[in-house]
Design a protein around this motif. Sequence first.
Motif, PDB file in Angstrom:
ATOM      1  N   ARG A 195      -0.300 -10.289   6.882  1.00  9.13           N
ATOM      2  CA  ARG A 195      -0.617 -11.678   6.542  1.00  9.13           C
ATOM      3  C   ARG A 195      -0.497 -11.965   5.046  1.00  9.13           C
ATOM      4  N   HIS A 196      -0.121 -10.973   4.250  1.00  7.94           N
ATOM      5  CA  HIS A 196      -0.001 -11.108   2.798  1.00  7.94           C
ATOM      6  C   HIS A 196      -1.337 -11.501   2.166  1.00  7.94           C
ATOM      7  N   ASP A 197      -2.415 -10.969   2.736  1.00  4.98           N
ATOM      8  CA  ASP A 197      -3.756 -11.183   2.194  1.00  4.98           C
ATOM      9  C   ASP A 197      -4.027 -10.073   1.178  1.00  4.98           C
ATOM     10  N   GLU A 198      -3.693 -10.321  -0.088  1.00  2.00           N
ATOM     11  CA  GLU A 198      -3.772  -9.274  -1.098  1.00  2.00           C
ATOM     12  C   GLU A 198      -5.212  -8.919  -1.450  1.00  2.00           C
ATOM     13  N   LEU A 199      -6.106  -9.916  -1.489  1.00  2.00           N
ATOM     14  CA  LEU A 199      -7.514  -9.630  -1.753  1.00  2.00           C
ATOM     15  C   LEU A 199      -8.112  -8.787  -0.633  1.00  2.00           C
ATOM     16  N   GLY A 200      -7.753  -9.094   0.619  1.00  2.00           N
ATOM     17  CA  GLY A 200      -8.217  -8.284   1.740  1.00  2.00           C
ATOM     18  C   GLY A 200      -7.669  -6.870   1.676  1.00  2.00           C
ATOM     19  N   GLN A 201      -6.408  -6.724   1.259  1.00  4.50           N
ATOM     20  CA  GLN A 201      -5.834  -5.385   1.120  1.00  4.50           C
ATOM     21  C   GLN A 201      -6.579  -4.583   0.056  1.00  4.50           C
ATOM     22  N   GLU A 202      -6.891  -5.208  -1.067  1.00  7.99           N
ATOM     23  CA  GLU A 202      -7.663  -4.528  -2.121  1.00  7.99           C
ATOM     24  C   GLU A 202      -9.004  -4.039  -1.586  1.00  7.99           C
ATOM     25  N   THR A 203      -9.725  -4.950  -0.942  1.00  6.90           N
ATOM     26  CA  THR A 203     -11.068  -4.615  -0.449  1.00  6.90           C
ATOM     27  C   THR A 203     -11.007  -3.514   0.602  1.00  6.90           C
ATOM     28  N   LEU A 204     -10.102  -3.644   1.558  1.00  7.76           N
ATOM     29  CA  LEU A 204     -10.025  -2.671   2.645  1.00  7.76           C
ATOM     30  C   LEU A 204      -9.541  -1.309   2.152  1.00  7.76           C
ATOM     31  N   LEU A 205      -8.643  -1.289   1.170  1.00 11.38           N
ATOM     32  CA  LEU A 205      -8.210  -0.005   0.605  1.00 11.38           C
ATOM     33  C   LEU A 205      -9.380   0.713  -0.047  1.00 11.38           C
ATOM     34  N   ASN A 206     -10.199  -0.011  -0.787  1.00 11.21           N
ATOM     35  CA  ASN A 206     -11.382   0.604  -1.393  1.00 11.21           C
ATOM     36  C   ASN A 206     -12.371   1.089  -0.350  1.00 11.21           C
ATOM     37  N   LEU A 207     -12.543   0.314   0.723  1.00 15.63           N
ATOM     38  CA  LEU A 207     -13.463   0.732   1.789  1.00 15.63           C
ATOM     39  C   LEU A 207     -12.955   1.981   2.494  1.00 15.63           C
ATOM     40  N   LEU A 208     -11.660   2.074   2.683  1.00 13.19           N
ATOM     41  CA  LEU A 208     -11.089   3.274   3.305  1.00 13.19           C
ATOM     42  C   LEU A 208     -11.222   4.482   2.383  1.00 13.19           C
ATOM     43  N   LEU A 209     -10.976   4.293   1.097  1.00 14.52           N
ATOM     44  CA  LEU A 209     -11.161   5.402   0.153  1.00 14.52           C
ATOM     45  C   LEU A 209     -12.618   5.846   0.133  1.00 14.52           C
ATOM     46  N   ARG A 210     -13.544   4.894   0.145  1.00  9.79           N
ATOM     47  CA  ARG A 210     -14.969   5.238   0.185  1.00  9.79           C
ATOM     48  C   ARG A 210     -15.309   5.989   1.464  1.00  9.79           C
ATOM     49  N   ASN A 211     -14.706   5.564   2.567  1.00  6.42           N
ATOM     50  CA  ASN A 211     -14.933   6.219   3.852  1.00  6.42           C
ATOM     51  C   ASN A 211     -14.470   7.667   3.817  1.00  6.42           C
ATOM     52  N   TYR A 212     -13.269   7.893   3.298  1.00  9.37           N
ATOM     53  CA  TYR A 212     -12.747   9.256   3.216  1.00  9.37           C
ATOM     54  C   TYR A 212     -13.568  10.119   2.254  1.00  9.37           C
ATOM     55  N   LEU A 213     -13.896   9.574   1.086  1.00  6.77           N
ATOM     56  CA  LEU A 213     -14.631  10.361   0.093  1.00  6.77           C
ATOM     57  C   LEU A 213     -16.058  10.651   0.547  1.00  6.77           C
ATOM     58  N   HIS A 214     -16.617   9.784   1.396  1.00  3.63           N
ATOM     59  CA  HIS A 214     -17.963  10.019   1.914  1.00  3.63           C
ATOM     60  C   HIS A 214     -18.023  11.317   2.722  1.00  3.63           C
ATOM     61  N   TYR A 215     -16.913  11.646   3.369  1.00  3.62           N
ATOM     62  CA  TYR A 215     -16.834  12.882   4.171  1.00  3.62           C
ATOM     63  C   TYR A 215     -15.989  13.949   3.481  1.00  3.62           C
ATOM     64  N   ASN A 216     -15.779  13.812   2.162  1.00 10.06           N
ATOM     65  CA  ASN A 216     -15.045  14.797   1.346  1.00 10.06           C
ATOM     66  C   ASN A 216     -13.611  15.012   1.820  1.00 10.06           C
ATOM     67  N   LEU A 217     -12.982  13.978   2.341  1.00 11.13           N
ATOM     68  CA  LEU A 217     -11.587  14.063   2.794  1.00 11.13           C
ATOM     69  C   LEU A 217     -10.679  13.571   1.651  1.00 11.13           C
ATOM     70  N   TYR A 218     -10.609  14.371   0.591  1.00 12.79           N
ATOM     71  CA  TYR A 218      -9.892  13.943  -0.607  1.00 12.79           C
ATOM     72  C   TYR A 218      -8.382  13.915  -0.401  1.00 12.79           C
ATOM     73  N   ASP A 219      -7.851  14.853   0.360  1.00 11.33           N
ATOM     74  CA  ASP A 219      -6.398  14.873   0.587  1.00 11.33           C
ATOM     75  C   ASP A 219      -5.946  13.634   1.364  1.00 11.33           C
ATOM     76  N   GLN A 220      -6.700  13.276   2.408  1.00 11.21           N
ATOM     77  CA  GLN A 220      -6.346  12.088   3.180  1.00 11.21           C
ATOM     78  C   GLN A 220      -6.492  10.817   2.340  1.00 11.21           C
ATOM     79  N   ALA A 221      -7.509  10.790   1.474  1.00 12.39           N
ATOM     80  CA  ALA A 221      -7.687   9.625   0.602  1.00 12.39           C
ATOM     81  C   ALA A 221      -6.509   9.482  -0.357  1.00 12.39           C
TER      82      ALA A 221
END
Length: 489
Positions: free
Chosen positions: A196-222
């Motif tokens: 949908r070319h929602d750049e603000l949503g992409q920014e927010t969701l990318l950070n949430l996914l990185l936080r999700n991965y780092l919460h479980y120490n999945l640094y390679d996947q992040a």
Amino acid sequence: MTQDVEMKEKEHTTPSHSVTTVVPSTFQNLKEIASLIETGSYTKEVRRIGRAVRLTISLRRKLTASVLSAFLDFALVPGSEAHARLSVYLPKQDEHEMEVDTATSVSQASGKHLLPELEIYCYLLLLLFLIDQKKYNEAKACSSASIARLKNVNRRTVDVIASRLYFYYSYSYELTGELAEIRGNLLALHRIATLRHDELGQETLLNLLLRNYLHYNLYDQAEKLRSKAPRFEAHSNQQFCRYLFYLGKIRTIQLEYTDAKESLLQAARKAPLAARGFRIQCNKWAVLVRLLLGEIPERTIFMQKGMENALKPYFELTNAVRIGDLELFRNVAEKFADTFNADRTHNLIVRLRHNVIRTGLRNINISYSRISLADVAKKLRLNSPNPIADAESIVSKAIHDGAIDATLDHTNGWMVSKETGDIYSTNEPQIAFNSRIAFCLNMHNEAVRALRYPPNTHKEKESAEKRRERHQQEQELAKHIAEEDDDDF
């Protein structure tokens, strides 16, 4: 007798009067925000929606169930499907509360066309209220319903509110310890936002996914997700700060300390002063990264207002590394082990042991022109079966890495230091000045890119009267600013 009756009537009427004077102020503010959202929706001005969200955050602590119930009746058509879905998450209130406001709101909302922006905004208000009331299970259900509704709405004026809903959706699941369950949904939402070319949503969701991965120490996947995700100019300073912080953590774990230091320091500088917890976390990781690089952070970093107690363990750790005392380093690591484990920095502190030894060796190299390896082992406090052999291997590795300028005399068991040269005869001052100039140029370019202008200003031709009014307003504003400057001095 008549006086008694009149007194009772007055006493009976005072509570209702207090309700109508205190609560409607918040309700009136919410109605103004709703009108701002309506205007932004009809004129397609996203900045008005963003302003409405910022005004809502200031009202967050004043939200009550009665105010929200009245606002739902005002913003949505009572009896509609959207009103029924949202009313489920509100606790039941007494019938006599907010009677005047609900009556007026029903009459105003009856002839109103339901806007998706207002419905999504009502979800945001309810979610804020439920999280503040610590009703995390209800907040989780409300956030899931809001995300399901958002998937069917494709309007750019909803993007600002949707980005906040994404954040609280992840936050509600994090509070209940079920963050791993929504990883697939976050990936799907990021894919939808990209399409949908929602750049603000992409920014927010990318950070949430990185936080999700780092919460479980999945640094390679992040790191794989971060490297493959599309990058563009940052739309939100808060999201950009979070991205820099997560990038700094990933780079630190991957031993890329120089890039990690730059990201963490930039995140700490860009973060607003009100985000004290975020700045504390940035400073903690930045201190450790600088220690791993062989640098000693300035004392002013630990003396920042409101951060002294939080950064005290890292101040003592820095002091141990600065002195090069291995015994003191062990004591500090054991004393604050619980704090380091809570901050998830224990693994980095284990890496610092080698830096402590190297710092102590550098101090010995500066102090002595020649010293035996046995004395080196004693000063470094090497508790090992064969300290002299360990000292010899440590010294030889430090010489090979260029940490110290010395030679080893294996026959006599000595470390012979060379004379220190003039640092200004090297390229180090030039490199330092170059890095500072590059930082200033980068800050200037980012400030220019962050400038915002009202839309269509180059197309609109203002009349002479409007131009005269604008000049008058600018003169009044300049006069007001000058008066404020005089007051400050």
